[in-house]
Design a protein around this motif. Structure first.
Motif, PDB file in Angstrom:
ATOM      1  N   VAL A  31       0.911  -1.265  -0.109  1.00 32.64           N
ATOM      2  CA  VAL A  31       0.020  -0.033   0.011  1.00 32.64           C
ATOM      3  C   VAL A  31       1.037   1.201   0.021  1.00 32.64           C
ATOM      4  CG1 VAL A  31      -1.805   1.365   1.084  1.00 32.64           C
ATOM      5  CG2 VAL A  31      -1.719  -1.257   1.166  1.00 32.64           C
ATOM      6  N   SER A  33       0.676   5.599  -1.046  1.00 31.35           N
ATOM      7  CA  SER A  33      -0.156   6.530  -1.116  1.00 31.35           C
ATOM      8  C   SER A  33       0.386   7.878  -0.985  1.00 31.35           C
ATOM      9  CB  SER A  33      -1.460   6.654  -0.531  1.00 31.35           C
ATOM     10  OG  SER A  33      -2.243   5.348  -0.706  1.00 31.35           O
ATOM     11  N   THR A  37      -5.547   8.122   3.289  1.00 32.43           N
ATOM     12  CA  THR A  37      -6.737   7.168   2.715  1.00 32.43           C
ATOM     13  C   THR A  37      -8.313   8.056   3.072  1.00 32.43           C
ATOM     14  OG1 THR A  37      -5.838   5.249   2.581  1.00 32.43           O
ATOM     15  CG2 THR A  37      -8.150   5.119   2.618  1.00 32.43           C
ATOM     16  N   ASP A  39     -12.169   8.886   3.641  1.00 27.89           N
ATOM     17  CA  ASP A  39     -13.532   8.076   4.056  1.00 27.89           C
ATOM     18  C   ASP A  39     -14.460   8.433   3.103  1.00 27.89           C
ATOM     19  OD1 ASP A  39     -15.501   6.661   5.329  1.00 27.89           O
ATOM     20  OD2 ASP A  39     -15.968   8.038   6.944  1.00 27.89           O
ATOM     21  N   GLU A 146      -7.831   1.656   0.918  1.00 26.47           N
ATOM     22  CA  GLU A 146      -6.458   1.689   0.905  1.00 26.47           C
ATOM     23  C   GLU A 146      -5.755   1.279  -0.451  1.00 26.47           C
ATOM     24  OE1 GLU A 146      -6.833  -2.822   2.840  1.00 26.47           O
ATOM     25  OE2 GLU A 146      -7.810  -0.647   3.109  1.00 26.47           O
ATOM     26  N   HIS A 147      -6.635   0.452  -1.378  1.00 26.81           N
ATOM     27  CA  HIS A 147      -6.122   0.407  -2.615  1.00 26.81           C
ATOM     28  C   HIS A 147      -6.849   1.287  -3.756  1.00 26.81           C
ATOM     29  CE1 HIS A 147      -3.278  -2.664  -1.691  1.00 26.81           C
ATOM     30  NE2 HIS A 147      -4.308  -3.342  -1.166  1.00 26.81           N
ATOM     31  N   LYS A 165      -5.912   6.385  -7.374  1.00 23.56           N
ATOM     32  CA  LYS A 165      -6.829   6.028  -6.476  1.00 23.56           C
ATOM     33  C   LYS A 165      -7.842   7.168  -6.534  1.00 23.56           C
ATOM     34  CE  LYS A 165      -3.525   3.671  -3.738  1.00 23.56           C
ATOM     35  NZ  LYS A 165      -3.077   3.400  -2.110  1.00 23.56           N
ATOM     36  N   TRP A 166      -9.071   6.608  -5.716  1.00 26.24           N
ATOM     37  CA  TRP A 166     -10.100   7.548  -5.407  1.00 26.24           C
ATOM     38  C   TRP A 166     -10.621   8.396  -6.460  1.00 26.24           C
ATOM     39  CZ3 TRP A 166      -5.900   8.134  -2.073  1.00 26.24           C
ATOM     40  CH2 TRP A 166      -5.707   7.071  -1.088  1.00 26.24           C
TER      41      TRP A 166
END
Length: 201
Positions: A31, A33, A37, A39, A146-147, A165-166
Motif C-alpha cells: 500500500v 499513497s 486514505t 473516508d 487503501e487500494h 486512486k479514489w
C-alpha cells in the motif's frame, strides 16, 4: 462481460517477462499513497469527464454501474520495483465513459484527478482502445479503500502511480499538463517496459 487478458501465463520467480528492474511481489500488494486514505462511501462517489469534449458528464455510483461491465486480468507494475501477477479488476472500460462525452479531435492528453486532490497526466492514447478502466472490484470483492476504493483508475500497462486512486474525474486537454508526481521528478508517461521511472529516463 468483456475481459481483457494482459500479462498472463507467465512463470513466477525469475520471470523473463518482468519489466526491467522489477520483482514479483507474489501474494503481497504493498500500500503506497501520496495522501491519507479518504473516508469516501460509494453513495458519495462521483466521476466527471470534461474539458475538450462535446458533452461533459458526471456519473454517480448508480449511473456508472449501468454502463457495460468490463474486467482486466493480468499484471500491475509499481515504480517502486514490485510487480503483481494474476490480478483481476472489474468495473467499466474507460472507453464507455469517453464514448458518451466524445472527446474533440484536438484532444491529446488527460489529467486524472482524485477526490483527495491528487493528479496525474496521461496521453489519451493510453486511456482508449481497451487499455484503461474505472475499477471498483478486485478479485470479486469491493475494492478496499487503501487500494483506491470505492473506485480507482486502472491503467495497467503503465507504472501504477498513473492508476489514480479514489478517482473523481478526467480533464481532457490538447496538451500535456504534469500531475503531482510528474511535477516532482517522475516521468511524464511511465512505461515500465522502457523503465520510464524518472524525468529523463
Amino acid at each position: 462481460m468483456h475481459i481483457t487478458r494482459g500479462f498472463t501465463g507467465r512463470t513466477r520467480g525469475a520471470d523473463p517477462g518482468l519489466p526491467p528492474g522489477q520483482y514479483d511481489a507474489g501474494d503481497d500488494w504493498p500500500v503506497l499513497s501520496a495522501e491519507v486514505t479518504p473516508d469516501l462511501a460509494p453513495a458519495d462517489w462521483t466521476f466527471r469527464v470534461d474539458g475538450l469534449v462535446d458533452e461533459p458528464r458526471t456519473w454517480d455510483w448508480e449511473k456508472a454501474h449501468r454502463l457495460p461491465p468490463s474486467a482486466y486480468e493480468g499484471a500491475i507494475h509499481c515504480v517502486t520495483s514490485w510487480s503483481k501477477f494474476g490480478v483481476r479488476f472489474s468495473g467499466v472500460s474507460l472507453d464507455a465513459f469517453l464514448n458518451v462525452v466524445r472527446p474533440h479531435g484536438s484532444a491529446t492528453h488527460a489529467v486524472a484527478y482524485s477526490h483527495t486532490g491528487y493528479t496525474t497526466n496521461l496521453p489519451l492514447a493510453d486511456l482508449t482502445g481497451g487499455r484503461a478502466w474505472i475499477a471498483w472490484e478486485y478479485d470479486g470483492s469491493p475494492l478496499a479503500p487503501e487500494h483506491g476504493g470505492p473506485a480507482r483508475l486502472l491503467v495497467p500497462h503503465l507504472y501504477f502511480w498513473k492508476s489514480a486512486k479514489w478517482i473523481a474525474g478526467l480533464r481532457i486537454l490538447d496538451h500535456e499538463e504534469p500531475g503531482f508526481w510528474e511535477q516532482n521528478g517522475y516521468h511524464e508517461r511511465g512505461n515500465p517496459w522502457e523503465e520510464q521511472r524518472y524525468s529523463g529516463d
